[in-house]
Design an enzyme around this catalytic site. Structure first.
Site, PDB file in Angstrom:
ATOM      1  CE  LYS A  78      -3.126   2.778   2.818  1.00 55.46           C
ATOM      2  NZ  LYS A  78      -4.061   2.917   3.916  1.00 55.46           N
TER       3      LYS A  78
ATOM      4  CD  GLU B 245      -6.170   8.848  10.199  1.00 52.95           C
ATOM      5  OE1 GLU B 245      -6.601   9.272   9.083  1.00 52.95           O
ATOM      6  OE2 GLU B 245      -5.453   7.847  10.294  1.00 52.95           O
TER       7      GLU B 245
HETATM    8  C1  LIG Z   1      -4.317  11.095   2.921  1.00 54.26           C
HETATM    9  C2  LIG Z   1      -5.479  11.578   3.358  1.00 54.26           C
HETATM   10  O1  LIG Z   1      -6.365  10.848   4.128  1.00 54.26           O
HETATM   11  C3  LIG Z   1      -6.008   9.563   4.617  1.00 54.26           C
HETATM   12  C4  LIG Z   1      -6.324   8.506   3.655  1.00 54.26           C
HETATM   13  C5  LIG Z   1      -7.506   7.802   3.711  1.00 54.26           C
HETATM   14  C6  LIG Z   1      -7.829   6.791   2.620  1.00 54.26           C
HETATM   15  O2  LIG Z   1      -7.001   6.577   1.737  1.00 54.26           O
HETATM   16  O3  LIG Z   1      -8.932   6.210   2.626  1.00 54.26           O
HETATM   17  C7  LIG Z   1      -8.420   7.998   4.759  1.00 54.26           C
HETATM   18  C8  LIG Z   1      -8.103   8.825   5.785  1.00 54.26           C
HETATM   19  C9  LIG Z   1      -6.760   9.388   5.925  1.00 54.26           C
HETATM   20  O4  LIG Z   1      -6.005   8.527   6.735  1.00 54.26           O
HETATM   21  C10 LIG Z   1      -5.886  12.978   3.086  1.00 54.26           C
HETATM   22  O5  LIG Z   1      -6.939  13.394   3.573  1.00 54.26           O
HETATM   23  O6  LIG Z   1      -5.133  13.714   2.423  1.00 54.26           O
END
Ligand SMILES: C=C(O[C@@H]1C=C(C(=O)O)C=C[C@H]1O)C(=O)O
Length: 371
Positions: A124, A179
């Site tokens: 990932k 988060e």
């Molecule tokens: C990377 C980001 O968000 C992150 C990525 C996520 C995902 O890929 O589903 C979800 C929440 C965050 O941990 C962002 O908001 O820029």
């Protein structure tokens, strides 16, 4: 120095001004930073101009190894969270230009990451892009901040003055993060990693359907599990009674659904929460897995330094209490210009078009507050 730091959460509002002591955190080493923080508290206690009960606030960048910016503020003010409606001046600002809203390069990075994942180089990687919005007049940060707070009551809303580099005008970092990377209350610690996302939809039954499909999506569950496994493992190295629920739950922001899992534990005696925060960061929610391969992929593909984006923002006191959140759903305002950031987790089966759309959805948190 005029250093302003504000964090509004559903439970409290923390407002800080000035710098009483700097905490030197140039090395990427949790115990060393914990020691520097302890020294900062010790020298601030009773020092002139120090807040009564000192806290350390600041930012840790995304990139491991880059120095953090932590300090003991001069003035610290705690309030209850925002109550009732917030006064928001709602005149519309039409931008002069928006650069990068469509990014063919980002789609190529996603395709290349999927190829590397297919070749088993990694599982990932979170790839991000940025959009530059130019407004006709200097951006009113008070207004953007008030709108971020009014629209995102469940978020960690921050506003931080960024130091000026020589010859540059100062800029302001604003955002509404969903988060929590690490919350601590004495020795009790918790984290709420999010990974796996779907845009909110207009009709309530369509929106509910989007949420249920996210919860059932094998691709999003895999993406989420990688983060939960990494955070759980790190917790086990620093804490006892670690609880990691087996199933994610849905978490909503006004623009996007996420999968989330609340992880908790009790820190081993004598460990500072900042050590655990350093060990966790960057989690695969913003980096990827395995960590080194993901960071290499980000450095190879993205065409801008992340800086504070996807780093940590937070505070801690000398009694083990604190909160460190991810610097997401954010922008940097500099005069008439705002640079807005958004990223998405890429795993096998990720579609470049959908990931591009996901980053645009995430950027709406900031753009909706700007315009
Ligand atoms: C990377 C980001 O968000 C992150 C990525 C996520 C995902 O890929 O589903 C979800 C929440 C965050 O941990 C962002 O908001 O820029």
């Amino acid at each position: 120095m005029h250093a302003s730091f504000e964090l509004t959460t559903p439970r409290y509002r923390l407002r800080c001004r000035g710098v009483s002591r700097r905490v030197t955190a140039d090395v990427w080493n949790g115990p060393a930073v914990a020691e520097a923080v302890r020294n900062g508290f010790a020298s601030a206690q009773g020092g002139r101009g120090a807040a009564e009960k000192p806290v350390v606030v600041g930012l840790v960048p995304f990139e491991r190894g880059a120095p953090a910016r932590l300090w003991v503020p001069e003035v610290v003010k705690w309030d209850c969270a925002d109550q009732g409606a917030l006064p928001v001046r709602d005149e519309v600002t039409d931008p002069v230009s928006i650069q990068g809203s469509d990014s063919p390069a980002f789609r190529e990075w996603v395709a290349e990451a999927v190829r590397r994942i297919g070749a088993c180089e990694l599982e990932k990687v979170v790839l991000a892009r940025r959009v530059i919005v130019e407004c006709p007049a200097p951006i009113d940060c008070d207004r953007v901040h008030a709108r971020l707070r009014a629209h995102n009551r469940a978020a960690f809303v921050y506003r931080i003055d960024l130091p000026c580099e020589a010859g540059e005008t100062s800029s302001v970092f604003l955002g509404a993060s969903p988060e929590l990377v690490l919350g601590s209350s004495g020795r009790r610690v918790s984290s709420h990693p999010l990974a796996g996302s779907a845009p909110r939809l207009a009709g309530s039954s369509e929106d509910r359907q989007a949420a249920e499909s996210l919860l059932a999506s094998g691709k999003d569950r895999r993406e989420h599990l990688l983060v939960v496994r990494a955070v759980g493992e790190t917790f086990r190295g620093f804490a006892e009674d670690v609880e990691v629920p087996g199933e994610p739950t849905l978490f909503e922001t006004p623009v996007v659904w996420h999968l989330g899992t609340r992880i908790s534990g009790t820190l081993h005696e004598g460990i500072s929460p900042i050590e655990l925060a350093y060990a966790l960061h960057p989690t695969p929610a913003v980096g990827g897995w395995p960590q080194v391969a993901a960071e290499r992929t980000i450095a190879d593909l993205e065409d801008f330094p992340r800086g504070w984006y996807a780093g940590l923002i937070g505070w801690m006191d000398g009694e083990g209490n604190g909160e460190w959140v991810l610097a997401l759903r954010c922008g940097i305002v500099n005069g008439k210009e705002a640079t807005v950031f958004g990223g998405a987790g890429i795993v096998s089966g990720s579609d470049p078009e959908k990931e591009h759309a996901e980053t645009a959805t995430k950027m709406r948190t900031f753009i909706n507050a700007l315009m």
